[in-house]
Design a protein around this motif. Structure first.
Motif, mmCIF file in Angstrom:
data_model
loop_
_atom_site.group_PDB
_atom_site.id
_atom_site.type_symbol
_atom_site.label_atom_id
_atom_site.label_comp_id
_atom_site.label_asym_id
_atom_site.label_seq_id
_atom_site.Cartn_x
_atom_site.Cartn_y
_atom_site.Cartn_z
ATOM 1 N N GLY A 198 0.817 -1.212 0.000
ATOM 2 C CA GLY A 198 0.000 0.000 0.000
ATOM 3 C C GLY A 198 0.844 1.252 0.000
ATOM 4 N N THR A 199 1.887 1.258 0.839
ATOM 5 C CA THR A 199 2.784 2.416 0.894
ATOM 6 C C THR A 199 3.495 2.616 -0.440
ATOM 7 N N LEU A 200 3.972 1.512 -1.020
ATOM 8 C CA LEU A 200 4.695 1.592 -2.291
ATOM 9 C C LEU A 200 3.772 2.047 -3.420
ATOM 10 N N LEU A 201 2.544 1.523 -3.451
ATOM 11 C CA LEU A 201 1.596 1.875 -4.507
ATOM 12 C C LEU A 201 1.212 3.346 -4.442
ATOM 13 N N ALA A 202 0.962 3.842 -3.220
ATOM 14 C CA ALA A 202 0.589 5.249 -3.070
ATOM 15 C C ALA A 202 1.745 6.165 -3.471
ATOM 16 N N THR A 203 2.953 5.808 -3.040
ATOM 17 C CA THR A 203 4.120 6.621 -3.383
ATOM 18 C C THR A 203 4.360 6.630 -4.886
ATOM 19 N N ALA A 204 4.241 5.449 -5.511
ATOM 20 C CA ALA A 204 4.439 5.361 -6.960
ATOM 21 C C ALA A 204 3.369 6.145 -7.712
#
Length: 431
Positions: free
Chosen positions: A154-160
């Motif tokens: 979730g953190t990676l997807l939002a940042t990307a």
């Protein structure tokens, strides 16, 4: 198990996608869009105040949905919570701005943030329960680690997503571009909803419900929630200490320390964010490994390993940061993000399910997790920032604050029992 694993992964990813995405938008967009008549600093503060309101209501959501989860089942609650979070996130992307609706714009933003917070108050505990209660006894730690993979994803997807829309021209980004990742979240929500509707109820809960049906007299004689809380006060104190230490790490590192490097040390933020990105990617290997190790060696020793490591690494980490060398700063964030912050969380996922008895497991887990997040995730960065503002040029006071949190977890873990392989149908807590 495959369907349960995917639904857990996506649901937890959705929660952390919401949190990360709102935090990024609050810092960069929400001020001018919803509070244009305020001073920029005040507008930023207002945006984060709304962000904080979601945390404050989470314990209430945890108690309410936790009670329903203990009574009606894990699956029912998790379908409702993912719907609330997904609808709340997508609706933020459709909100009118202050220029279009005046004071109604920030008012509606508050309402949607409260909806998100109320739903997410039971999401993390419920996802952990469904995953661990459905897993084979000897692989609870490994399957429980899927919840940790969800937070990473979730953190990676939002940042990307935010990085991608940041490539738009500034006027397009501020006009309508910022809405894209919010509205697009409805796709993830739809897939997660489909999987959760189709997933089976936790077999442990099915057995618990059957046992209660066969013992109607004992079920009717159940004590009140607050009486059970009083009876479990020792369990509450110990698990709260474990939770506070675990939850403080990500917020101290990703929030406070990133800002400290940029504002106080004066190093470009890319040094920290590069380390966070690399650490997050490495975490996809470290997280399941940690879960496997808890199945082999036990929950308690693995939690103590990661927490003691974090405690001991803080002083060297701050010393390396103060070299003002971008490489060493990135390396510090890599070490924190790939292991010492997600490690305790992975252990906690299966450990708490086994520590709490079946009677109030969902309610108590939600309560401990959300109360702990207020004291840790909510207060830890604020306390550290206050120390920076009040102290001299020495970084030792910051080290003391950052070391205090893992120390609390170490003390709590010492008093906690080892629970690997415990019978999850037992009504009473492990100690």
């Amino acid at each position: 198990m495959r369907r349960t694993s995917w639904s857990t992964w996506l649901g937890t990813s959705m929660e952390y996608y919401d949190l990360t995405l709102y935090g990024l938008a609050a810092a960069l967009v929400f001020g001018p869009q919803f509070f244009p008549e305020q001073d920029p600093a005040v507008a930023l503060l207002s945006s984060f105040a709304i962000y904080g309101s979601g945390f404050l209501i989470r314990p209430l959501g945890g108690i309410y949905f936790g009670y329903l989860g203990d009574k009606l089942g894990r699956k029912f609650v998790l379908v409702v919570t993912i719907a609330m979070m997904g609808i709340g996130t997508a609706a933020i992307g459709l909100l009118p701005t202050y220029a279009q609706a005046g004071l109604w714009a920030p008012a509606l933003l508050v309402v949607l943030r409260l909806v998100q917070g109320f739903g997410s108050g039971a999401e993390l505990a419920g996802a952990s329960l469904l995953m661990v209660e459905s897993a084979p006894t000897h692989k609870r730690g490994l399957f429980g680690a899927i919840v940790g993979l969800g937070t990473n994803s979730g953190t990676l997807l939002a940042t990307a997503s935010w990085t991608a829309i940041s490539l738009l021209p500034q006027d397009v980004l501020m006009d309508w571009g910022w809405r894209i990742p919010f509205v697009a979240s409805i796709i993830t929500t739809a897939v997660a909803m489909y999987l959760r509707v189709a997933v089976k109820e936790s077999p442990v809960f099915v057995e618990i419900r059957q046992n209660r049906a066969e013992n109607v007299a004992a079920t009717k004689a159940q004590t009140s929630l607050w009486a059970d809380v009083k009876a479990s006060k020792r369990t509450f104190i110990v698990t709260l200490a474990i939770r506070i230490a675990e939850n403080s790490g990500p917020y101290l590192i990703k929030t406070f320390l990133v800002g400290y490097v940029a504002a106080t040390i004066g190093i470009h933020g890319s040094a920290a964010t590069t380390g966070i990105l690399i650490g997050t990617l490495l975490g996809f290997a470290v997280i399941p490994l940690t879960g496997h190790l808890t199945d082999r060696f036990g929950r308690k020793p693995v939690y103590l390993f990661w927490t003691i490591f974090q405690f001991l690494f803080i002083v060297p980490a701050l010393a390396l940061i103060h070299t003002e060398n971008a490489f060493w700063i990135s390396a510090v964030f890599v070490v924190f993000i790939c292991g010492s912050t997600p490690g305790p969380f992975v252990v906690e996922t299966s450990w708490f399910v086994e520590i709490f008895g079946a009677k109030r497991r969902y309610t108590f887990m939600s309560l401990v997790k959300e109360v702990g997040s207020i004291f840790a995730g909510g207060l830890a960065p604020f306390i550290a920032a206050a120390v920076v503002a009040a102290s001299t040029d020495s970084w030792l006071p910051i080290a003391i604050v950052m070391m205090a949190y893992p120390l609390i977890g170490i003390i709590g873990a010492i008093f906690a029992p080892e629970t690997r392989g415990r019978d999850l149908t037992l009504e009473q807590d492990a100690f």
